[in-house]
Design an enzyme around this catalytic site. Structure first.
Site, PDB file in Angstrom:
ATOM      1  CG  HIS A  85       1.329  -5.480 -49.409  1.00 41.38           C
ATOM      2  ND1 HIS A  85       2.603  -5.715 -49.880  1.00 41.38           N
ATOM      3  CD2 HIS A  85       1.440  -4.369 -48.640  1.00 41.38           C
ATOM      4  CE1 HIS A  85       3.445  -4.808 -49.413  1.00 41.38           C
ATOM      5  NE2 HIS A  85       2.757  -3.970 -48.652  1.00 41.38           N
TER       6      HIS A  85
ATOM      7  CG  ASP B 175      -1.534 -13.875 -54.949  1.00 36.83           C
ATOM      8  OD1 ASP B 175      -1.386 -13.056 -54.044  1.00 36.83           O
ATOM      9  OD2 ASP B 175      -0.861 -14.928 -55.054  1.00 36.83           O
TER      10      ASP B 175
HETATM   11  P1  ADP Z   1       2.083 -13.913 -50.245  1.00 38.26           P
HETATM   12  O1  ADP Z   1       2.368 -12.455 -50.105  1.00 38.26           O
HETATM   13  O2  ADP Z   1       0.633 -14.226 -50.213  1.00 38.26           O
HETATM   14  O3  ADP Z   1       2.836 -14.717 -49.266  1.00 38.26           O
HETATM   15  P2  ADP Z   1       3.740 -13.961 -52.700  1.00 38.26           P
HETATM   16  O4  ADP Z   1       3.789 -14.915 -53.847  1.00 38.26           O
HETATM   17  O5  ADP Z   1       3.652 -12.543 -53.100  1.00 38.26           O
HETATM   18  O6  ADP Z   1       2.546 -14.400 -51.725  1.00 38.26           O
HETATM   19  O7  ADP Z   1       5.048 -14.127 -51.835  1.00 38.26           O
HETATM   20  C1  ADP Z   1       5.420 -15.347 -51.265  1.00 38.26           C
HETATM   21  C2  ADP Z   1       6.883 -15.260 -50.872  1.00 38.26           C
HETATM   22  O8  ADP Z   1       7.172 -16.354 -50.021  1.00 38.26           O
HETATM   23  C3  ADP Z   1       7.810 -15.351 -52.058  1.00 38.26           C
HETATM   24  O9  ADP Z   1       8.906 -14.478 -51.879  1.00 38.26           O
HETATM   25  C4  ADP Z   1       8.279 -16.813 -52.029  1.00 38.26           C
HETATM   26  O10 ADP Z   1       9.573 -17.020 -52.533  1.00 38.26           O
HETATM   27  C5  ADP Z   1       8.237 -17.116 -50.566  1.00 38.26           C
HETATM   28  N1  ADP Z   1       7.982 -18.552 -50.340  1.00 38.26           N
HETATM   29  C6  ADP Z   1       6.858 -19.229 -50.587  1.00 38.26           C
HETATM   30  N2  ADP Z   1       7.001 -20.525 -50.266  1.00 38.26           N
HETATM   31  C7  ADP Z   1       8.260 -20.664 -49.803  1.00 38.26           C
HETATM   32  C8  ADP Z   1       9.019 -21.767 -49.287  1.00 38.26           C
HETATM   33  N3  ADP Z   1       8.502 -22.995 -49.151  1.00 38.26           N
HETATM   34  N4  ADP Z   1      10.286 -21.528 -48.889  1.00 38.26           N
HETATM   35  C9  ADP Z   1      10.804 -20.283 -48.998  1.00 38.26           C
HETATM   36  N5  ADP Z   1      10.144 -19.221 -49.468  1.00 38.26           N
HETATM   37  C10 ADP Z   1       8.883 -19.405 -49.856  1.00 38.26           C
HETATM   38  O1  F6P Z   2       0.429 -10.037 -48.653  1.00 40.49           O
HETATM   39  C1  F6P Z   2      -0.286 -10.808 -47.819  1.00 40.49           C
HETATM   40  C2  F6P Z   2       0.308 -11.115 -46.445  1.00 40.49           C
HETATM   41  O2  F6P Z   2      -0.596 -11.006 -45.420  1.00 40.49           O
HETATM   42  C3  F6P Z   2       1.473 -10.254 -46.121  1.00 40.49           C
HETATM   43  O3  F6P Z   2       1.148  -9.189 -45.293  1.00 40.49           O
HETATM   44  C4  F6P Z   2       2.439 -11.224 -45.546  1.00 40.49           C
HETATM   45  O4  F6P Z   2       3.643 -11.063 -46.221  1.00 40.49           O
HETATM   46  C5  F6P Z   2       2.001 -12.598 -45.973  1.00 40.49           C
HETATM   47  O5  F6P Z   2       0.712 -12.459 -46.448  1.00 40.49           O
HETATM   48  C6  F6P Z   2       2.181 -13.628 -44.877  1.00 40.49           C
HETATM   49  O6  F6P Z   2       1.114 -13.633 -43.990  1.00 40.49           O
HETATM   50  P1  F6P Z   2       1.242 -13.710 -42.416  1.00 40.49           P
HETATM   51  O7  F6P Z   2       1.975 -12.480 -41.983  1.00 40.49           O
HETATM   52  O8  F6P Z   2      -0.175 -13.752 -41.949  1.00 40.49           O
HETATM   53  O9  F6P Z   2       2.009 -14.940 -42.088  1.00 40.49           O
END
Ligand code: ADP
Ligand code: F6P
Length: 492
Positions: A169, A381
Site C-alpha cells: 500500500h 504517499d
Molecule cells: P493513509 O493510508 O496513510 O492513512 P489515505 O489518504 O490513503 O492515507 O487514507 C486516509 C483515510 O483516513 C481516508 O479514508 C480518510 O478519510 C481517513 N481520515 C483521515 N483523517 C480523518 C479524520 N480526521 N476523521 C475521519 N477519517 C479520517
Molecule cells: O497505508 C498505510 C498504513 O499503514 C495502512 O496499513 C493503514 O491503513 C494506515 O497506514 C494506518 O496506520 P496504522 O495501522 O499504523 O495506524
C-alpha cells in the site's frame, strides 16, 4: 471479496475494526487509515476470513465482540494479539521506525535496531501460522502492506500451497534508498515467495524491479504487456501496478444526502463566508502538514488583501501515538497553528481551524462538501485516498484539488488537479492563490475530469484487476526453505 472460486483470506496488520472500551461494554469502531477505507466496501461482497492485530490485551470478551461482529457478515475476523514487546519492536519498531520512513524516502528518520528485524520475522511467522490454519484448498491468501512482507516465506516453510498474493500500500523506494536497509536481500527474497506482488503505481513497480536487478542477481526479469514476470530457479512471481481507490458511489451518495448538505451549509455559515481550504490527514510526518502550514503562512504574508476572507480547516486523526516522532509532530503542528493564528488572527477571523479527532463519515463528507479547495500535499504517499474522497464528494462538480506530485494518486489525477511540489513553499502558496481565483467554468471542467477518473477506476475495478492476476498468476508450490536459498543471492 471475489477472487476465484474459493474464499479470500485477507491478512493485514490491523483488523478493519478497533475494539473500544465504552462506558458499559466493549464496542467496535472502524480502524483509521487508507487500507481499511479501501477494503471495507469489499467485505460485504463475498465470503472469507480477515486476520489482523487487535491493539488490546487479549481477552475472551474481545473475542466475543469480534465473533458477534463477524456473525452479522460474510467475513470472519480472526484477531492476533501482540505482547507489549512485539508491539514495540515489530509494529512501532521495524514497521514504523524502519520500513515506513525508509520507503517514504526519509531515511534520516530510520532506527535500524537489529532486534526490530528479529521481531519482524517472529511476528510474520505468527500471522503465517494463523493464515495456514485458516486457509482451505482453493482459497486466495491475500496479504496486505509492508508490515507483513515476510509472511509468504513463512507460509512456504509451513508448506502452504495456496496461491499467495501481496499488495503493497505504500511507496517502494529506488535502489539508492532501499540499499540502506540492512536486510535488503532478505526482504526482496521474501517478496518473491508470493505468486503475485502488486504495487500502487508503475513508479513503485519500476523501483522494485530495479532493486531486484541490484540485489537479487539470480532473478530473470521479463516485461509482458502490463506486468513483469520475475523468474528464479523453481519459482515465478508476477509483479503489477494496481492503483487502489474508494467506493465512489458510496461517497457520492453519502455526500448528496440532505442532512450532509445541511451540515455543509452550517460549516460554511460558521466560517462567515470565508473561502475554505481543507486538509484531512492521519497525523503523520509523510503527510506534509508542517510544510502545508508554512505555505499557508507564506500565502497570508503575501496576500494581506485576503485576510479575513480565507480560512484553512485542518483535520487530523491521531495516529501511532506510541512513537516519539509522531508525538513530536503533534506538538510541532499545534505550535505552528497557534503561531499563525496569533500572528494573523483578528476579532471575527481565525486563519486556521484545527480539528484533532476522527470524524464520522457524514461529518467528513460535510467538510468535503463545504471546502472550496482541498490541500492534499503529502511529501510522499503510496496512493492517498483523501483526494479521491474529495472528488467523489463534489457532487456539484466544483471545488479545486491541490495535489502533491509525490502522491501515488497524481498519476491518475494530474490532468484535473493543480499539482505541486509540497517542499516548495512559494509554489504551494501560488497554487492556493490560483485555486481561489479559478473561474467556475475551469473548476467544473477540472472536477468533471477528476470525478470521471475516480468513478471509473474505483475500488471494485482495483479488486477485479488484482484478483484476476492473482487467479491466473503462477502457483508456486513447496519451495525450498529460505535459508537454503540464501547463498544464491549476490549483494551488489
Ligand atoms: P493513509 O493510508 O496513510 O492513512 P489515505 O489518504 O490513503 O492515507 O487514507 C486516509 C483515510 O483516513 C481516508 O479514508 C480518510 O478519510 C481517513 N481520515 C483521515 N483523517 C480523518 C479524520 N480526521 N476523521 C475521519 N477519517 C479520517
Ligand atoms: O497505508 C498505510 C498504513 O499503514 C495502512 O496499513 C493503514 O491503513 C494506515 O497506514 C494506518 O496506520 P496504522 O495501522 O499504523 O495506524
Amino acid at each position: 471479496m471475489k477472487a476465484n472460486e474459493g474464499r479470500v483470506v485477507v491478512v493485514s496488520n490491523r483488523l478493519p475494526v478497533t475494539v473500544e472500551h465504552g462506558p458499559q461494554r466493549l464496542h467496535v469502531e472502524p480502524s483509521a487509515g487508507g487500507l481499511v477505507t479501501a477494503l471495507r466496501p469489499l467485505l460485504d461482497d463475498s465470503a472469507g476470513v480477515w486476520i489482523g492485530w487487535v491493539d488490546s490485551e487479549p481477552s475472551p470478551e474481545i473475542e466475543r465482540v469480534l465473533e458477534e461482529y463477524s456473525a452479522r457478515r460474510n467475513f470472519t475476523l480472526k484477531p492476533i494479539f501482540l505482547t507489549p514487546e512485539e508491539k514495540s519492536r515489530f509494529y512501532c519498531g521495524f514497521s514504523n521506525e524502519v520500513l515506513w520512513p525508509l520507503f517514504h524516502d526519509l531515511q534520516s528518520r530510520c532506527n535500524f535496531d537489529p532486534t526490530y528485524w528479529d521481531a519482524h520475522l517472529a511476528v510474520n511467522e505468527r500471522f503465517a501460522e494463523m493464515a495456514a490454519t485458516e486457509a482451505q484448498s482453493g482459497d486466495l491468501v491475500w496479504v496486505h502492506d509492508y508490515h507483513l512482507m515476510s509472511v509468504a516465506a513463512s507460509l512456504r516453510r509451513l508448506e502452504v500451497n495456496q496461491r499467495l498474493s501481496y499488495f503493497h500500500h505504500i511507496p517502494f523506494p529506488g535502489p539508492d534508498i532501499f540499499e540502506k536497509l540492512p536486510w535488503r536481500e532478505e526482504i526482496l527474497t521474501a517478496l518473491l515467495d508470493f505468486d503475485v506482488v502488486g504495487f500502487q503505481t508503475v513508479r513503485d513497480r519500476r523501483n522494485f524491479i530495479a532493486c531486484l536487478r541490484h540485489f537479487v542477481k539470480a532473478a530473470e526479469i521479463k516485461t509482458e504487456e502490463d506486468h513483469v514476470i520475475v523468474d528464479e530457479p523453481g519459482r515465478r512471481t508476477v509483479v503489477g501496478a494496481y492503483p487502489i481507490s474508494i467506493d465512489f458511489n458510496e461517497f457520492a451518495r453519502g455526500a448528496s444526502d440532505e442532512a450532509v448538505s445541511m451540515r455543509a451549509r452550517e460549516i460554511t455559515y460558521d466560517l462567515n463566508g470565508c473561502t475554505m481550504l481543507l486538509g484531512v490527514d492521519r497525523l503523520d510526518y509523510t503527510k506534509g502538514i508542517p510544510e502545508r502550514l508554512s505555505a499557508f503562512r507564506h500565502f497570508l504574508e503575501t496576500h494581506s488583501e485576503l485576510h479575513g476572507k480565507i480560512t484553512l480547516v485542518q483535520v487530523v486523526v491521531p495516529s501511532r501515538e506510541d512513537i516519539p516522532k509522531y508525538v513530536e509532530l503533534k506538538s510541532e503542528i499545534q505550535r505552528m497553528v497557534s503561531e499563525i493564528n496569533g500572528q494573523f488572527g483578528e476579532p471575527g477571523w481565525v486563519p486556521i481551524h484545527y480539528i484533532h479527532r476522527s470524524l464520522d463519515r457524514p461529518e467528513l463528507l460535510a467538510y468535503y462538501r463545504a471546502a472550496d479547495v482541498a490541500l492534499v500535499t503529502p511529501l510522499k504517499d503510496g496512493m492517498n485516498l483523501v483526494c479521491k474522497e474529495y472528488c467523489a464528494a463534489r457532487v456539484n462538480n466544483d471545488g479545486v484539488l491541490v495535489l502533491s506530485e509525490f502522491a501515488g494518486a497524481a498519476f491518475q489525477l494530474h490532468s484535473g488537479a493543480l499539482l505541486v511540489n509540497p517542499y516548495h513553499t512559494r509554489a504551494v502558496a501560488e497554487a492556493i492563490r490560483r485555486a481561489c481565483d479559478m473561474p467556475l467554468a475551469e473548476k467544473r471542467k477540472r472536477m468533471r475530469r477528476l470525478r470521471a477518473r475516480v468513478r471509473s477506476e474505483d475500488i471494485f475495478r482495483w479488486r477485479d484487476s488484482f484478483c484476476s492476476s492473482a487467479a491466473t498468476g503462477p502457483l508456486q508450490i513447496a519451495k525450498p526453505p529460505f535459508e537454503q536459498r540464501l547463498p544464491r543471492r549476490v549483494s551488489a
